[in-house]
Design a protein around this motif. Structure first.
Motif, PDB file in Angstrom:
ATOM      1  N   VAL A 286       0.844  -1.194   0.000  1.00 42.95           N
ATOM      2  CA  VAL A 286       0.000   0.000   0.000  1.00 42.95           C
ATOM      3  C   VAL A 286       0.875   1.238   0.000  1.00 42.95           C
ATOM      4  O   VAL A 286       1.825   1.357   0.788  1.00 42.95           O
ATOM      5  CB  VAL A 286      -0.921  -0.003   1.241  1.00 42.95           C
ATOM      6  CG1 VAL A 286      -1.736   1.274   1.290  1.00 42.95           C
ATOM      7  CG2 VAL A 286      -1.827  -1.229   1.218  1.00 42.95           C
ATOM      8  N   ASN A 287       0.579   2.152  -0.882  1.00 43.24           N
ATOM      9  CA  ASN A 287       1.257   3.450  -0.886  1.00 43.24           C
ATOM     10  C   ASN A 287       0.573   4.325   0.161  1.00 43.24           C
ATOM     11  O   ASN A 287      -0.541   4.812  -0.055  1.00 43.24           O
ATOM     12  CB  ASN A 287       1.168   4.081  -2.278  1.00 43.24           C
ATOM     13  CG  ASN A 287       1.976   5.363  -2.379  1.00 43.24           C
ATOM     14  OD1 ASN A 287       1.907   6.222  -1.510  1.00 43.24           O
ATOM     15  ND2 ASN A 287       2.747   5.484  -3.450  1.00 43.24           N
ATOM     16  N   GLN A 288       1.238   4.507   1.307  1.00 44.70           N
ATOM     17  CA  GLN A 288       0.608   5.224   2.405  1.00 44.70           C
ATOM     18  C   GLN A 288       0.384   6.695   2.080  1.00 44.70           C
ATOM     19  O   GLN A 288      -0.568   7.302   2.584  1.00 44.70           O
ATOM     20  CB  GLN A 288       1.472   5.093   3.668  1.00 44.70           C
ATOM     21  CG  GLN A 288       1.551   3.676   4.226  1.00 44.70           C
ATOM     22  CD  GLN A 288       0.211   3.157   4.731  1.00 44.70           C
ATOM     23  OE1 GLN A 288      -0.741   3.910   4.891  1.00 44.70           O
ATOM     24  NE2 GLN A 288       0.131   1.865   4.975  1.00 44.70           N
ATOM     25  N   VAL A 289       1.245   7.285   1.260  1.00 45.60           N
ATOM     26  CA  VAL A 289       1.058   8.686   0.881  1.00 45.60           C
ATOM     27  C   VAL A 289      -0.222   8.840   0.070  1.00 45.60           C
ATOM     28  O   VAL A 289      -1.048   9.730   0.334  1.00 45.60           O
ATOM     29  CB  VAL A 289       2.277   9.208   0.093  1.00 45.60           C
ATOM     30  CG1 VAL A 289       2.004  10.610  -0.437  1.00 45.60           C
ATOM     31  CG2 VAL A 289       3.526   9.191   0.972  1.00 45.60           C
ATOM     32  N   GLU A 290      -0.412   7.953  -0.911  1.00 43.35           N
ATOM     33  CA  GLU A 290      -1.628   8.015  -1.726  1.00 43.35           C
ATOM     34  C   GLU A 290      -2.858   7.704  -0.883  1.00 43.35           C
ATOM     35  O   GLU A 290      -3.905   8.336  -1.046  1.00 43.35           O
ATOM     36  CB  GLU A 290      -1.513   7.029  -2.889  1.00 43.35           C
ATOM     37  CG  GLU A 290      -0.465   7.413  -3.933  1.00 43.35           C
ATOM     38  CD  GLU A 290      -0.375   6.400  -5.056  1.00 43.35           C
ATOM     39  OE1 GLU A 290      -1.142   5.415  -5.028  1.00 43.35           O
ATOM     40  OE2 GLU A 290       0.458   6.597  -5.962  1.00 43.35           O
ATOM     41  N   ARG A 291      -2.750   6.723   0.014  1.00 43.74           N
ATOM     42  CA  ARG A 291      -3.891   6.370   0.858  1.00 43.74           C
ATOM     43  C   ARG A 291      -4.262   7.536   1.766  1.00 43.74           C
ATOM     44  O   ARG A 291      -5.441   7.846   1.943  1.00 43.74           O
ATOM     45  CB  ARG A 291      -3.550   5.139   1.695  1.00 43.74           C
ATOM     46  CG  ARG A 291      -4.602   4.784   2.713  1.00 43.74           C
ATOM     47  CD  ARG A 291      -4.218   3.530   3.492  1.00 43.74           C
ATOM     48  NE  ARG A 291      -4.742   2.338   2.857  1.00 43.74           N
ATOM     49  CZ  ARG A 291      -4.622   1.117   3.356  1.00 43.74           C
ATOM     50  NH1 ARG A 291      -3.963   0.926   4.476  1.00 43.74           N
ATOM     51  NH2 ARG A 291      -5.145   0.088   2.728  1.00 43.74           N
ATOM     52  N   GLY A 292      -3.250   8.213   2.337  1.00 47.97           N
ATOM     53  CA  GLY A 292      -3.531   9.358   3.203  1.00 47.97           C
ATOM     54  C   GLY A 292      -4.185  10.500   2.450  1.00 47.97           C
ATOM     55  O   GLY A 292      -5.116  11.135   2.946  1.00 47.97           O
ATOM     56  N   ALA A 293      -3.710  10.762   1.236  1.00 48.06           N
ATOM     57  CA  ALA A 293      -4.294  11.830   0.423  1.00 48.06           C
ATOM     58  C   ALA A 293      -5.745  11.503   0.070  1.00 48.06           C
ATOM     59  O   ALA A 293      -6.622  12.383   0.096  1.00 48.06           O
ATOM     60  CB  ALA A 293      -3.465  12.038  -0.840  1.00 48.06           C
ATOM     61  N   ALA A 294      -6.016  10.238  -0.253  1.00 44.15           N
ATOM     62  CA  ALA A 294      -7.383   9.838  -0.586  1.00 44.15           C
ATOM     63  C   ALA A 294      -8.296   9.980   0.625  1.00 44.15           C
ATOM     64  O   ALA A 294      -9.466  10.372   0.495  1.00 44.15           O
ATOM     65  CB  ALA A 294      -7.388   8.398  -1.093  1.00 44.15           C
TER      66      ALA A 294
ATOM     67  N   LEU B 120      -7.984  12.154   3.121  1.00 39.06           N
ATOM     68  CA  LEU B 120      -8.275  13.576   3.327  1.00 39.06           C
ATOM     69  C   LEU B 120      -9.333  14.063   2.340  1.00 39.06           C
ATOM     70  O   LEU B 120     -10.230  14.829   2.708  1.00 39.06           O
ATOM     71  CB  LEU B 120      -6.994  14.402   3.177  1.00 39.06           C
ATOM     72  CG  LEU B 120      -5.971  14.287   4.305  1.00 39.06           C
ATOM     73  CD1 LEU B 120      -4.727  15.095   3.976  1.00 39.06           C
ATOM     74  CD2 LEU B 120      -6.569  14.748   5.636  1.00 39.06           C
ATOM     75  N   GLN B 121      -9.236  13.613   1.103  1.00 44.18           N
ATOM     76  CA  GLN B 121     -10.241  14.017   0.118  1.00 44.18           C
ATOM     77  C   GLN B 121     -11.606  13.462   0.470  1.00 44.18           C
ATOM     78  O   GLN B 121     -12.637  14.109   0.274  1.00 44.18           O
ATOM     79  CB  GLN B 121      -9.827  13.560  -1.279  1.00 44.18           C
ATOM     80  CG  GLN B 121     -10.718  14.101  -2.386  1.00 44.18           C
ATOM     81  CD  GLN B 121     -10.808  15.617  -2.383  1.00 44.18           C
ATOM     82  OE1 GLN B 121      -9.782  16.309  -2.312  1.00 44.18           O
ATOM     83  NE2 GLN B 121     -12.028  16.149  -2.447  1.00 44.18           N
TER      84      GLN B 121
END
Length: 503
Positions: free
Chosen positions: A424-432, A434-435
């Motif tokens: 899992v890409n944690q940066v992408e998951r975190g950004a998703a 927040l959105q």
């Protein structure tokens, strides 16, 4: 000449009319340029808690153009006394995010932290990365109550404080009509957590308990269980390598001075007054019953929340603890230290859940401090061991082994299917995530990982703590929210609030 003047006037009027029409139909993001978001569409947010993890999670919020951070809150003013997993890690993250390679935290020049660092990071980010919004000032407060009184145009808060403040701040924010993001746990007291959940259930604000975003997918496991691949489910085992912080077996006896800039009274919040000591604060707070929630509060939300939802685990009737202890010497005689103030170095706790609907009774077993379940015979026959962290679903006819986040399930004793481990890409998951919070606030549709959905896991992590603190097998009445066999343990279900910090 007369003709030229007439045509010029007509051209001017036509051009002006076209421009006016264009202004009314062009979307705002086109007029404002790339990534433009109108001020009326922004979510104004106050960030409460500027410790190391708080600042680390502040950076992606700043990077989301829909949020505008207008204030920070922390009882500690300066970057003094903070700890982190590596000395330069957070500093370099900050410098990269705010595009200022020479930014320095000041203070003791060790680890970033404190509200002045928070204020500086916010203002520098908007000046360097989003100068077009003409950001004015980030307000800095020591006291969350002052923030909620003074910031009239505030939409939401994110709470990144020690565990003992999560419930009281969440409740205060919801009562002011503010949307709330908070890190785990929702509360480190059972009855407080229940009250926060009940208030959220009756409120229109959007709530988000952050660890939901890291939960895995229980669908493949439930399919295997429902297909009868392991017979009737009987037990769920979950183990972690936590704690990865000191668990102090004695209460500090020395009384170092309170660091300049730290409001110790505000840091204590609802908890009883005691002398300041650095071994209570920052990274090590979660090892104390008063201030933290232990290893299960730290990691159980990530691994087990989705398990609790899928299996509908609520209202355990019995909690059975096994825990390590510490022995001291009172020369010449050894003695066991009586400890109801800090979590043990290692423990296992079994929570017994009665049958519900078509699901039979299930035991959930938690392990920390290096403890793990016995190695299943299926692994022993293959000369394998259990991983350092993981989960196992045990039935009458078989077992499912997964990673800690219920990913990559394997039916033990059967040929393992070819599969690529989830990365899992944690940066992408975190950004998703927040959105998703942004979308929830704008639509009014509740966040999937909201407070109302967290009752089962909130109940579990707090009863885990109460069982360890009392060091007794407990019988629990879910309807009455009381411990029936050890009445004196009921005091650990709640806290005595200091004046001014009541729920």
């Amino acid at each position: 000449m007369e003709k030229k003047i007439t045509l010029g006037r007509r051209q001017f009027l036509e051009t002006a009319a076209t421009a006016a029409i264009g202004f009314t139909i062009l979307p705002r993001h086109v007029l404002g340029g790339k990534n433009y978001i109108a001020p009326s569409d922004k979510i104004t947010l106050a960030y409460i808690g500027c410790g190391t993890q708080g600042i680390r999670e502040l950076l992606p919020i700043l990077a989301n153009p829909t949020f505008q951070v207008v204030a920070v809150v922390d009882p500690n003013r300066d970057a003094v006394g903070y700890r982190d997993w590596a000395k330069g890690w957070l500093l370099n993250e900050i410098r990269t995010a705010i595009k200022k390679p020479d930014w320095n935290q000041g203070g003791d020049n060790n680890i970033p932290g404190g509200r002045e660092n928070g204020k500086s990071i916010v203002e520098t980010f908007y000046a360097n990365v989003r100068p077009e919004i003409k950001y004015k000032e980030c307000h800095a407060y020591a006291d969350y109550r002052e923030l909620l009184d003074k910031e009239k145009n505030l939409d939401a808060v994110k709470i990144m404080t020690p565990d003992h403040l999560h419930g009281v701040i969440s409740m205060a924010a919801m009562k002011k009509g503010k949307h709330v993001m908070v890190h785990k746990p929702l509360s480190n007291r059972l009855l407080e957590g229940k009250k926060v959940i009940e208030y959220a259930r009756d409120s229109k604000v959007i709530t988000h308990l952050v660890p939901w975003d890291s939960n895995g997918d229980m669908t493949p496991i439930m399919t295997m269980i429902n297909n009868g691949d392991i017979g009737t489910l009987q037990e769920v085992h979950c183990w972690t390598n936590r704690p990865v912080w000191p668990q102090y077996p004695t209460i500090p006896t020395d009384t170092p001075p309170v660091p300049a800039g730290l409001d110790w009274d505000l840091w204590l919040g609802p908890e009883a007054q005691r002398p300041y000591h650095p071994d209570y604060t920052n990274m090590v707070f979660r090892g104390w019953y008063d201030f933290g929630g232990g290893s299960m509060a730290d990691m159980g939300h990530y691994a087990l929340w989705t398990v609790y939802k899928a299996l509908e685990l609520e209202g355990p009737t019995m909690i059975v603890p096994h825990l390590s202890h510490v022995v001291g010497m009172n020369e010449p005689v050894p003695f066991q230290i009586k400890n109801d103030f800090s979590f043990p170095l290692a423990s296992t706790v079994r929570l017994k859940y009665p049958a519900k609907g078509s699901r039979p009774a299930v035991d959930l077993c938690w392990y920390d401090g290096g403890m793990r379940p016995p190695i299943p015979i299926e692994l022993l026959e293959e000369n394998k061991e259990l991983p350092a962290e993981g989960q196992m679903f045990v039935g009458t006819k078989g077992k499912i082994l997964t990673d800690f986040y219920v990913g990559n399930p394997v039916l033990l004793g059967k040929p393992a299917p070819a599969q690529t481990p989830n990365r899992v890409n944690q940066v992408e998951r975190g950004a998703a995530a927040l959105q998703k919070f942004v979308d929830a606030v704008k639509s009014g549709n509740q966040y999937p990982g909201n407070f109302r959905e967290a009752e089962g896991i909130t109940e579990a992590i707090n009863l885990y703590a109460v069982a360890l603190r009392s060091a007794r097998m407990l019988k629990y009445d879910p309807a009455g929210r009381t411990i029936t066999n050890v009445p004196e343990a009921n005091k650990y279900l709640n806290r005595e609030y200091r004046s001014g910090f009541e729920l």
